[in-house]
Structure formats: structure tokens, C-alpha cells
Design an enzyme around this catalytic site. Sequence first.
Site, PDB file in Angstrom:
ATOM      1  N   LYS A  28      82.408  45.829 132.806  1.00 62.19           N
ATOM      2  CA  LYS A  28      82.095  47.069 133.528  1.00 62.19           C
ATOM      3  C   LYS A  28      82.337  46.895 135.025  1.00 62.19           C
ATOM      4  O   LYS A  28      82.939  47.758 135.664  1.00 62.19           O
ATOM      5  CB  LYS A  28      80.636  47.455 133.234  1.00 62.19           C
ATOM      6  CG  LYS A  28      80.177  48.747 133.873  1.00 62.19           C
ATOM      7  CD  LYS A  28      79.003  49.352 133.138  1.00 62.19           C
ATOM      8  CE  LYS A  28      77.695  48.604 133.340  1.00 62.19           C
ATOM      9  NZ  LYS A  28      77.143  48.738 134.698  1.00 62.19           N
ATOM     10  N   ARG A 130      67.033  56.264 141.678  1.00 62.05           N
ATOM     11  CA  ARG A 130      67.339  54.911 142.182  1.00 62.05           C
ATOM     12  C   ARG A 130      67.620  54.914 143.683  1.00 62.05           C
ATOM     13  O   ARG A 130      68.181  55.873 144.208  1.00 62.05           O
ATOM     14  CB  ARG A 130      68.514  54.326 141.379  1.00 62.05           C
ATOM     15  CG  ARG A 130      68.138  54.176 139.905  1.00 62.05           C
ATOM     16  CD  ARG A 130      69.259  53.630 139.077  1.00 62.05           C
ATOM     17  NE  ARG A 130      69.612  52.269 139.441  1.00 62.05           N
ATOM     18  CZ  ARG A 130      70.640  51.611 138.931  1.00 62.05           C
ATOM     19  NH1 ARG A 130      71.419  52.191 138.034  1.00 62.05           N
ATOM     20  NH2 ARG A 130      70.883  50.381 139.310  1.00 62.05           N
ATOM     21  N   GLN A 177      76.397  45.173 144.598  1.00 68.62           N
ATOM     22  CA  GLN A 177      76.824  46.547 144.867  1.00 68.62           C
ATOM     23  C   GLN A 177      76.819  46.813 146.372  1.00 68.62           C
ATOM     24  O   GLN A 177      77.749  47.420 146.909  1.00 68.62           O
ATOM     25  CB  GLN A 177      75.905  47.537 144.158  1.00 68.62           C
ATOM     26  CG  GLN A 177      75.984  47.456 142.645  1.00 68.62           C
ATOM     27  CD  GLN A 177      75.024  48.408 141.953  1.00 68.62           C
ATOM     28  OE1 GLN A 177      74.355  49.200 142.598  1.00 68.62           O
ATOM     29  NE2 GLN A 177      74.950  48.317 140.644  1.00 68.62           N
ATOM     30  N   ASP A 328      71.504  41.506 134.704  1.00 65.90           N
ATOM     31  CA  ASP A 328      71.512  42.541 133.658  1.00 65.90           C
ATOM     32  C   ASP A 328      71.084  41.993 132.300  1.00 65.90           C
ATOM     33  O   ASP A 328      70.961  42.757 131.334  1.00 65.90           O
ATOM     34  CB  ASP A 328      72.911  43.155 133.536  1.00 65.90           C
ATOM     35  CG  ASP A 328      73.265  43.997 134.756  1.00 65.90           C
ATOM     36  OD1 ASP A 328      72.338  44.451 135.462  1.00 65.90           O
ATOM     37  OD2 ASP A 328      74.468  44.205 135.001  1.00 65.90           O
ATOM     38  N   LYS A 355      66.561  49.198 138.402  1.00 69.66           N
ATOM     39  CA  LYS A 355      67.787  49.350 137.593  1.00 69.66           C
ATOM     40  C   LYS A 355      67.751  50.715 136.892  1.00 69.66           C
ATOM     41  O   LYS A 355      67.028  51.602 137.307  1.00 69.66           O
ATOM     42  CB  LYS A 355      67.873  48.202 136.585  1.00 69.66           C
ATOM     43  CG  LYS A 355      68.118  46.849 137.257  1.00 69.66           C
ATOM     44  CD  LYS A 355      69.470  46.806 137.928  1.00 69.66           C
ATOM     45  CE  LYS A 355      69.718  45.494 138.636  1.00 69.66           C
ATOM     46  NZ  LYS A 355      70.943  45.536 139.442  1.00 69.66           N
ATOM     47  N   ARG A 359      62.998  48.016 134.529  1.00 62.94           N
ATOM     48  CA  ARG A 359      63.241  47.171 133.356  1.00 62.94           C
ATOM     49  C   ARG A 359      62.110  46.190 133.088  1.00 62.94           C
ATOM     50  O   ARG A 359      61.883  45.837 131.933  1.00 62.94           O
ATOM     51  CB  ARG A 359      64.566  46.409 133.501  1.00 62.94           C
ATOM     52  CG  ARG A 359      65.733  47.280 133.170  1.00 62.94           C
ATOM     53  CD  ARG A 359      67.039  46.514 133.080  1.00 62.94           C
ATOM     54  NE  ARG A 359      68.082  47.466 132.722  1.00 62.94           N
ATOM     55  CZ  ARG A 359      69.364  47.336 133.022  1.00 62.94           C
ATOM     56  NH1 ARG A 359      69.779  46.297 133.700  1.00 62.94           N
ATOM     57  NH2 ARG A 359      70.239  48.244 132.631  1.00 62.94           N
ATOM     58  N   ARG A 404      70.690  49.177 128.289  1.00 59.60           N
ATOM     59  CA  ARG A 404      70.379  47.774 127.942  1.00 59.60           C
ATOM     60  C   ARG A 404      69.002  47.657 127.286  1.00 59.60           C
ATOM     61  O   ARG A 404      68.778  46.734 126.510  1.00 59.60           O
ATOM     62  CB  ARG A 404      70.491  46.887 129.182  1.00 59.60           C
ATOM     63  CG  ARG A 404      71.902  46.905 129.786  1.00 59.60           C
ATOM     64  CD  ARG A 404      72.185  45.737 130.684  1.00 59.60           C
ATOM     65  NE  ARG A 404      73.271  46.040 131.598  1.00 59.60           N
ATOM     66  CZ  ARG A 404      74.572  45.978 131.290  1.00 59.60           C
ATOM     67  NH1 ARG A 404      74.956  45.612 130.076  1.00 59.60           N
ATOM     68  NH2 ARG A 404      75.492  46.287 132.184  1.00 59.60           N
TER      69      ARG A 404
END
Length: 450
Positions: A28, A130, A177, A328, A355, A359, A404
Site C-alpha cells: 500500500k 484523525r 507520512q 500496522d 490510526k 487501535r 486491520r
Amino acid sequence: MPDLARSRPLKALRSASLKGIAAVPGDKSISHRALILGALALGETRITGLLEAEDVLNTAEAVRSFGARVIRVGDRGAWHVHGTGVGGWGEPEDVLDFGNSGTGSRLVMGAMATTPVTAVFTGDASLRKRPMSRVLAPLKLFGAEYETRGGGLMPVMLKGAARPICVDTTVTVASAQVKSAMLLAALNAPGRSRISQTTLTRDHTERMLAAFGVEVSVEPLPEGGEAVSLTGEAELKGARVEVPRDPSSAAFAIVAGLIVPGSEITLPGILLNPRRTGLIETLLEMGAQIEVANPRESGGEKVGDLVVRGSALKGVEVPEARAASMIDEYPILAVASAFAEGPTVMRGLEELRVKESDRLAAIVVGLRAGGIAVQELEDGMMVEGRGADGVPGGGHVAARMDHRIAMSFLVMGLGSREAMSVDDASVIATSFPEFEHLMRHLGARFEGVG
Ligand code: S3P
């Protein structure tokens, strides 16, 4: 809240040994970058193995809105991009909707921040929660301006700098990022920019920029981390990009193969960039039988075939310093640790709270639903493993718009005594649309619910 009209509940049942070849889709991170660099380059970029999942398709649409020609030329992820050149992006006619994708949206913000165009960025209910200031505030240093909803949330209006300035700064958040957005902004800022980062994060942007002909220099910092520098008003030349298969998607098949006794799964062509292999290192320390066969280089990245066999796992303490290289993978590692003997401790995971869902909270709730004792810490968790045959299962888990989380708890159901279900498997399409099909092919048992 999931969209009830669209939600697709799914149940995973205890399965007999999983066998066969798992050809997971393209990476990705590299897929987003191939489209964005292609759109900034002059000439044609030819991509093979592009991940054709919702997140990446949204990035393709976005770079089209800025004026790149993006064409799907065949199945199996063959795409061509005709870019505009650095500084050549035009103004999009409409709002850009990035769906679920933090990476796509933040990287595109960086790529447009030093070009005099204005764009409005939005996304789905998860992305709109986010934090965007982590990327917008540093982009201001280059001369960009912005407005956000409610202190840093999307929708965001970003006005690219008419007279961009180069930047020498340190990124303190452990995010590839943010680093990447700044490097992309630096491409059109006259002079030399230097982006330092105290944590080593994935380096696909730097590597791919070099493949597109940009001189990128990387120096280690005495205090740890590294500085990446490049000179602006750069010229990118269209390139060929062969996208290796995604280790973060492979992770679900790997852990399924480890926890279902007697399994043997081969995963060809997996990206093995050392900044992405933290999960494999950790699983090996837990006693996993994972072999790397045929290690090779492909398109400037390390790649190899993995052979995974059902294994007796033991709990470990995961070094905090490894977090960025498996950020991740914590949801699926938490599932693996439920099937290990003894406790597994994971720390340094503050980033997991921002995320696609929180998470940390989602993992804790999901494990408990499956009968596993887990202690939530401020920056991590301790999972009490129950051993290969000791995971009760029998729980129902909310996916929270997080691909995920959905895949992790479905994998848990394949090895636990009672089935595990998730309220919405449709979210898996953001990164791994073929997940259910591929896992069924290996022998995984799923059932629709309701
Ligand atoms: C990504 C970086 C990571 C990761 C995401 C992809 C990238 O995010 O969670 O799935 O492609 O740069 P952060 O860099 O914000 O940690």
C-alpha cells in the site's frame, strides 16, 4: 458507526490446517507513492503490481484531479501515469475525498503544498477524526496556508505556497507520512531542504525519489534517527515501478498459518525492507517457523518468499524501539500473542491511538471478547497468552471502520475454539479486497452472518 446498509458481518470458524500459496496484493505504501511521484514526474511512469484497493484508488483519483493522466492498462495492477512535472499541478474542480486513507491524503497534501493551487480534502467518518495538524503545521513552514474543522480535522482547505521556501526542521512524531509529506513539499521549494527525524520510519519515499532521478542524501544523526535532504525545483523523470507484495497484508496470512496447527503457507514476493519487518522479527523470537527463501532486490527494495508453518509460540517482550517497523502489525501480533504460552508485553504504541481507529482500545476489547485477559497500558498492552489450543473465541467484534481490526479478529476465529465474528467485513476493501477469497483458498472457514 458503521453504515448499516453497507455493513457485511462475517464469522470465522476454527479451520483445519491451512495450505497453499498466498499471493497477497501490492504494498500500500509503495502504491500510493508510485502514483504520486508519477503524477509529479515528466514523462510516463509504468507501474506493475499496484494495489487496487479503495485507499490507493482514491489517491489515483486525487492525482487525476490535479491534472495527471492515470490509466489502468491491464489486470494485475498495471497502470501508467503521465505526470505534469513538479510545480505543474492544476487546481482540482471539486473536493478531494480520500475515503479511509491517512497516507493518501497526507502525502497528497505535501505534494501540493508548494504549488499555488487550493484544494479541499475530506474523507470518511474514520479519516475525519484523525489529526491533520501533524502534517499541516510543518507544511506551513514551506509557505502553505490552511483552514481545518475543529482544530486540525478534515475537511481541510489547503492553499499551496505561491513563493515556497526551503526548510530545515526536525519531525518529532514517529510518522513516515509526515516525513514524506515534507519531502514531497520540498520538491518545489527552491534551495536545499533538510528533514530530520528522531525515529527511523519507513523510507519508501526517499528510495522512490532516487529511482525517479532526484538526488536524495541521507545522514545518520548523532542522537539517533536521520536527516534526509534534497534540493528543490527538482525534476522527476517517469520511471518503472514494480510494487512488491505488502508485508502488512501478508501478516494476516502469516499469523493464520502459525496459529492453525499443521499449516504450511508460501507467500511469494513479499517486501522485506528492514523498516517493515518488525513483525517477522518478533514472531521469530516467539518461536515461529518462518523461512525466507530466494531473497532478492526488486525496484530498489528487498523482497523474498516466505514459508510459514504452524508453530508453538511463546510470549515475549517486544522492544519499544521496534514499534515504527511494525506499527500496522500490532493488531495481528496481539492475536498471535493470544495463541502463545505466557504473557506478551508491547509498549511505545501511542501512535496506535490515531490510526483508522483507536487501535489500542479496539485490540483490547476484541481480545477480551475472545476470552483473552489483557491489560491496557497507556502506551501499550500486556496480553495473557493461552497457548495453541487454549483460546476460547466465541466473541463478536466491532471493526470500527478499521480494516486491520476486522482482519485480525477474523484470523483469531480460525484458531480459537469457538468462532469469532466482526460486524463489518466490507471495511477490509480499503487495503486487501481479496482477503476472504485468498484465505478461503488456503482452507479458512468463513460464514456470512444474519
Ligand atoms: C504509512 C505510514 C504509517 C502506516 C500507514 C502507511 C506510509 O503511518 O501506519 O499505514 O505509507 O507512510 P505513520 O507514518 O503515520 O505512522
